[in-house]
Design a protein around this motif. Structure first.
Motif, mmCIF file in Angstrom:
data_model
loop_
_atom_site.group_PDB
_atom_site.id
_atom_site.type_symbol
_atom_site.label_atom_id
_atom_site.label_comp_id
_atom_site.label_asym_id
_atom_site.label_seq_id
_atom_site.Cartn_x
_atom_site.Cartn_y
_atom_site.Cartn_z
ATOM 1 N N GLY A 100 23.009 14.261 13.012
ATOM 2 C CA GLY A 100 22.089 15.203 12.383
ATOM 3 C C GLY A 100 22.569 15.597 11.005
ATOM 4 O O GLY A 100 23.705 15.308 10.614
ATOM 5 N N PRO A 101 21.714 16.288 10.274
ATOM 6 C CA PRO A 101 22.065 16.612 8.885
ATOM 7 C C PRO A 101 23.100 17.725 8.736
ATOM 8 O O PRO A 101 23.778 17.802 7.716
ATOM 9 C CB PRO A 101 20.724 17.026 8.272
ATOM 10 N N LYS B 192 31.149 15.806 9.036
ATOM 11 C CA LYS B 192 31.117 14.979 7.821
ATOM 12 C C LYS B 192 31.588 13.554 8.137
ATOM 13 O O LYS B 192 30.984 12.580 7.701
ATOM 14 C CB LYS B 192 31.996 15.615 6.740
ATOM 15 N N GLU B 193 32.660 13.437 8.910
ATOM 16 C CA GLU B 193 33.174 12.118 9.276
ATOM 17 C C GLU B 193 32.214 11.395 10.217
ATOM 18 O O GLU B 193 31.981 10.186 10.072
ATOM 19 C CB GLU B 193 34.566 12.227 9.918
ATOM 20 N N ALA B 194 31.622 12.109 11.171
ATOM 21 C CA ALA B 194 30.646 11.492 12.081
ATOM 22 C C ALA B 194 29.426 11.000 11.307
ATOM 23 O O ALA B 194 28.891 9.928 11.577
ATOM 24 C CB ALA B 194 30.233 12.483 13.167
ATOM 25 N N GLN C 136 26.320 6.517 9.043
ATOM 26 C CA GLN C 136 25.645 5.910 7.895
ATOM 27 C C GLN C 136 26.235 4.541 7.571
ATOM 28 O O GLN C 136 25.502 3.619 7.204
ATOM 29 C CB GLN C 136 25.701 6.848 6.690
ATOM 30 N N GLU C 137 27.537 4.388 7.718
ATOM 31 C CA GLU C 137 28.161 3.083 7.497
ATOM 32 C C GLU C 137 27.665 2.081 8.543
ATOM 33 O O GLU C 137 27.335 0.933 8.222
ATOM 34 C CB GLU C 137 29.679 3.205 7.568
#
Length: 174
Positions: free
Chosen positions: A79-80, A101-103, A108-109
């Motif tokens: 989620g955002p 942030k890491e998740a 996204q990667e």
């Protein structure tokens, strides 16, 4: 995301996959799968044990496990925003934000690498042979590179008796 996808493709060992003209066959599909597998495995991630990159994006789960001895944990979209419980301390909030942030980066990667592999595969196969997977409006948005390869092998990857005889000749040659 296109800029990210292009950057990923440029970093692949095989930035271009040779175009298969006409109907694909088993040998051509295997060659394409090998190149895509090398590309997928070249991007490091710890999701599948850490030693095989994103190979699971082009390899069925059972095959991936047989090859690696690991299960690839496909990440979910976090989620955002991080979920911060009411009354959390500053230290807890900081930790939750960093974890989120890491998740988010990892997810996204994962999506970008999958899109890069899919883009390469779509570029290598004539549209005619992927059309059965294409949605009339959304195209291939909800189709993965693994689903495409599975479809191609199921529909065009038959091994003919002549292919087996030819393979036997190659195996017994000096």
């Amino acid at each position: 995301m296109t800029g990210t996808t292009d950057k990923i493709i440029k970093g692949f060992p095989y930035p271009t996959i040779p175009k298969i003209h006409g109907e694909p066959n088993f040998d051509l599909l295997i060659g394409t799968q090998r190149k895509l597998g090398n590309n997928a495995g070249s991007i490091p991630t710890t999701l599948g044990g850490g030693a095989h990159g994103y190979l699971a994006l082009i390899t069925p789960g059972n095959t991936y496990f047989a090859l690696t001895g690991a299960i690839f944990n496909h990440p979910n979209d976090p989620g955002p925003f991080p979920q911060i419980p009411q009354g959390a301390t500053a230290a807890q909030i900081g930790h939750l934000e960093q974890t989120h942030k890491e998740a988010r980066r990892l997810y996204q990667e994962y999506i970008a690498v999958g899109n890069a592999l899919k883009q390469q595969l779509i570029g290598a196969i004539d549209e005619t042979y992927l059309r059965g997977l294409r949605h009339n409006i959304f195209g291939y948005v909800n189709v993965s590179a693994l689903q495409m390869m599975t479809y191609l092998f199921e529909n065009y990857g038959d091994i003919e008796p002549g292919d087996l005889a030819e393979n036997n000749k190659r195996m017994t040659a000096a």
